[in-house]
Design an enzyme around this catalytic site. Structure first.
Site, PDB file in Angstrom:
ATOM      1  N   LYS A   1      67.436  90.798   8.917  1.00 16.55           N
ATOM      2  CA  LYS A   1      66.427  90.132   9.641  1.00 16.55           C
ATOM      3  C   LYS A   1      66.977  90.770  11.465  1.00 16.55           C
ATOM      4  O   LYS A   1      65.626  90.792  12.269  1.00 16.55           O
ATOM      5  CB  LYS A   1      66.855  88.527  10.132  1.00 16.55           C
ATOM      6  CG  LYS A   1      67.000  87.954   8.574  1.00 16.55           C
ATOM      7  CD  LYS A   1      66.666  86.143   8.597  1.00 16.55           C
ATOM      8  CE  LYS A   1      68.287  85.724   8.925  1.00 16.55           C
ATOM      9  NZ  LYS A   1      68.792  86.179   7.930  1.00 16.55           N
TER      10      LYS A   1
ATOM     11  N   ARG B   1      66.527  76.940  10.180  1.00 17.57           N
ATOM     12  CA  ARG B   1      67.400  77.199   9.086  1.00 17.57           C
ATOM     13  C   ARG B   1      67.161  75.165   8.220  1.00 17.57           C
ATOM     14  O   ARG B   1      68.334  75.518   7.331  1.00 17.57           O
ATOM     15  CB  ARG B   1      68.875  77.311   9.556  1.00 17.57           C
ATOM     16  CG  ARG B   1      68.924  78.584   9.152  1.00 17.57           C
ATOM     17  CD  ARG B   1      70.592  78.976   9.531  1.00 17.57           C
ATOM     18  NE  ARG B   1      71.275  79.957   9.714  1.00 17.57           N
ATOM     19  CZ  ARG B   1      71.129  81.389  10.013  1.00 17.57           C
ATOM     20  NH1 ARG B   1      70.241  81.548  10.708  1.00 17.57           N
ATOM     21  NH2 ARG B   1      71.624  82.306   9.272  1.00 17.57           N
TER      22      ARG B   1
ATOM     23  N   ARG C   1      78.967  95.391   7.561  1.00 14.27           N
ATOM     24  CA  ARG C   1      78.528  95.125   8.975  1.00 14.27           C
ATOM     25  C   ARG C   1      79.799  94.642   9.739  1.00 14.27           C
ATOM     26  O   ARG C   1      79.816  94.556  11.111  1.00 14.27           O
ATOM     27  CB  ARG C   1      78.102  94.118   9.127  1.00 14.27           C
ATOM     28  CG  ARG C   1      77.594  93.396  10.808  1.00 14.27           C
ATOM     29  CD  ARG C   1      75.378  92.179  10.713  1.00 14.27           C
ATOM     30  NE  ARG C   1      76.121  91.239  10.134  1.00 14.27           N
ATOM     31  CZ  ARG C   1      75.538  90.541  10.223  1.00 14.27           C
ATOM     32  NH1 ARG C   1      73.951  90.888  10.616  1.00 14.27           N
ATOM     33  NH2 ARG C   1      75.242  89.476  10.011  1.00 14.27           N
TER      34      ARG C   1
ATOM     35  N   ARG D   1      82.400  90.527  13.866  1.00 15.52           N
ATOM     36  CA  ARG D   1      81.988  89.308  13.229  1.00 15.52           C
ATOM     37  C   ARG D   1      83.155  88.811  12.958  1.00 15.52           C
ATOM     38  O   ARG D   1      83.111  88.845  11.402  1.00 15.52           O
ATOM     39  CB  ARG D   1      80.641  88.783  13.418  1.00 15.52           C
ATOM     40  CG  ARG D   1      79.993  89.301  14.331  1.00 15.52           C
ATOM     41  CD  ARG D   1      77.981  88.569  13.719  1.00 15.52           C
ATOM     42  NE  ARG D   1      77.684  87.537  12.855  1.00 15.52           N
ATOM     43  CZ  ARG D   1      77.123  87.436  12.126  1.00 15.52           C
ATOM     44  NH1 ARG D   1      75.892  88.133  13.039  1.00 15.52           N
ATOM     45  NH2 ARG D   1      76.336  86.213  11.843  1.00 15.52           N
TER      46      ARG D   1
ATOM     47  N   ARG E   1      78.041  80.875   3.514  1.00 14.28           N
ATOM     48  CA  ARG E   1      76.735  80.449   3.964  1.00 14.28           C
ATOM     49  C   ARG E   1      75.985  81.061   3.382  1.00 14.28           C
ATOM     50  O   ARG E   1      74.626  80.898   3.856  1.00 14.28           O
ATOM     51  CB  ARG E   1      77.322  82.015   4.894  1.00 14.28           C
ATOM     52  CG  ARG E   1      78.015  81.785   7.191  1.00 14.28           C
ATOM     53  CD  ARG E   1      78.367  83.019   7.323  1.00 14.28           C
ATOM     54  NE  ARG E   1      76.577  84.169   7.301  1.00 14.28           N
ATOM     55  CZ  ARG E   1      77.865  85.384   8.229  1.00 14.28           C
ATOM     56  NH1 ARG E   1      79.036  85.683   7.233  1.00 14.28           N
ATOM     57  NH2 ARG E   1      76.553  85.898   8.625  1.00 14.28           N
TER      58      ARG E   1
HETATM   59  O1  C5P Z   1      71.582  83.879  11.998  1.00 16.39           O
HETATM   60  P1  C5P Z   1      73.019  84.615  12.200  1.00 16.39           P
HETATM   61  O2  C5P Z   1      73.814  84.838  10.790  1.00 16.39           O
HETATM   62  O3  C5P Z   1      73.151  85.520  13.102  1.00 16.39           O
HETATM   63  O4  C5P Z   1      73.848  82.926  12.180  1.00 16.39           O
HETATM   64  C1  C5P Z   1      75.621  83.164  12.280  1.00 16.39           C
HETATM   65  C2  C5P Z   1      75.991  81.512  12.271  1.00 16.39           C
HETATM   66  O5  C5P Z   1      75.150  81.218  13.302  1.00 16.39           O
HETATM   67  C3  C5P Z   1      75.491  80.793  11.015  1.00 16.39           C
HETATM   68  O6  C5P Z   1      75.885  81.559   9.897  1.00 16.39           O
HETATM   69  C4  C5P Z   1      75.439  79.739  11.558  1.00 16.39           C
HETATM   70  O7  C5P Z   1      76.713  78.770  11.985  1.00 16.39           O
HETATM   71  C5  C5P Z   1      75.377  79.548  12.856  1.00 16.39           C
HETATM   72  N1  C5P Z   1      73.506  78.880  13.245  1.00 16.39           N
HETATM   73  C6  C5P Z   1      73.329  77.407  12.882  1.00 16.39           C
HETATM   74  N2  C5P Z   1      71.744  77.468  13.172  1.00 16.39           N
HETATM   75  C7  C5P Z   1      70.693  78.672  13.416  1.00 16.39           C
HETATM   76  C8  C5P Z   1      71.448  79.924  13.407  1.00 16.39           C
HETATM   77  C9  C5P Z   1      72.875  79.696  12.783  1.00 16.39           C
HETATM   78  O8  C5P Z   1      74.279  76.954  12.485  1.00 16.39           O
HETATM   79  N3  C5P Z   1      69.525  77.874  13.046  1.00 16.39           N
HETATM   80 MG    MG Z   2      71.665  88.454  12.646  1.00 14.49          MG
END
Ligand code: C5P
Ligand code: MG
Length: 191
Positions: free
Chosen positions: A14, A89, A128, A134, A146
């Site tokens: 994404k 989400r 990554r 991260r 996740r």
């Molecule tokens: O989208 P990304 O993978 O960067 O998100 C990293 C973390 O941020 C997720 O695993 C979650 O813990 C948190 N997150 C969330 N709600 C969202 C986007 C991200 O809790 N809408």
């Molecule tokens: Mg991302």
């Protein structure tokens, strides 16, 4: 306006694709994960709260994430459109986004869902994690959680957009340029 929800599990590509799409279509990229990470780096109250969830691979509560997202949108009133990356989400987040955009006289144009099989997701995330720093990309247990959270809470958001005739699946493998071409084709159809 062209407002795109770029959807898919962690590691689907994404962020990579959003970076290319904003250049081509002159959109604003809103990655809720990136905004949380910036807050963690800046040691804000929001960052402290978000970190406690991100470190476990759990979702930050809806009301916190929705409020943050709305305030980010309000910072860019001249935007031609947005790419929402990592948001919504949950279904409550999707409903809140609809109401918020409607109140501004606009709407989501399309949800583009990147489809990538689980083994490949794990391979990409661990790759990554080696240079991104991260922590949530370096620990196989956090990655597994996740992906579980994605299946349990997030995947269903696709149905929400499908009901509105806005869902489109895109093959998320085969190279960055090939995926980008598929996304652009889908966007041209929906704009
Ligand atoms: O989208 P990304 O993978 O960067 O998100 C990293 C973390 O941020 C997720 O695993 C979650 O813990 C948190 N997150 C969330 N709600 C969202 C986007 C991200 O809790 N809408
Ligand atoms: Mg991302």
């Amino acid at each position: 306006m062209l407002n795109i929800v770029l959807f898919g599990p962690p590691g689907a590509g994404k962020g990579t694709q959003a970076a290319k799409l904003i250049d081509k279509y002159n959109l604003v990229h809103l990655s809720t994960g990136d905004i949380f990470r910036a807050n963690i780096k800046g040691e804000t109250e929001l960052g402290k709260l978000a970190k406690s969830y991100i470190d476990k691979g759990e979702l930050v509560p809806d009301e916190v994430t929705i409020r943050m997202l709305e305030s980010e949108v309000n910072k860019t009133p001249q935007a031609k459109g947005y790419i929402f990356d990592g948001f919504p989400r949950t279904t409550p987040q999707a409903k809140a986004l609809d109401e918020f955009l409607n109140s501004k006289g606009t709407t989501i144009s399309v949800m583009l869902a990147l489809d990538v099989e689980e083994k490949e997701l794990i391979r990409r995330l661990l790759g990554r994690g080696k240079d991104s720093g991260r922590a949530d990309d370096q620990d196989e247990n956090i990655i597994a959680n996740r992906i579980k959270v994605y299946h349990d809470q997030t995947a269903i958001v696709a149905d929400y957009y499908a009901e509105q005739g806005k869902y489109q699946e895109i093959k998320g493998v085969g190279g960055i340029e090939a995926v980008f071409d598929h996304l652009c084709e889908a966007i041209e159809q929906h704009s």
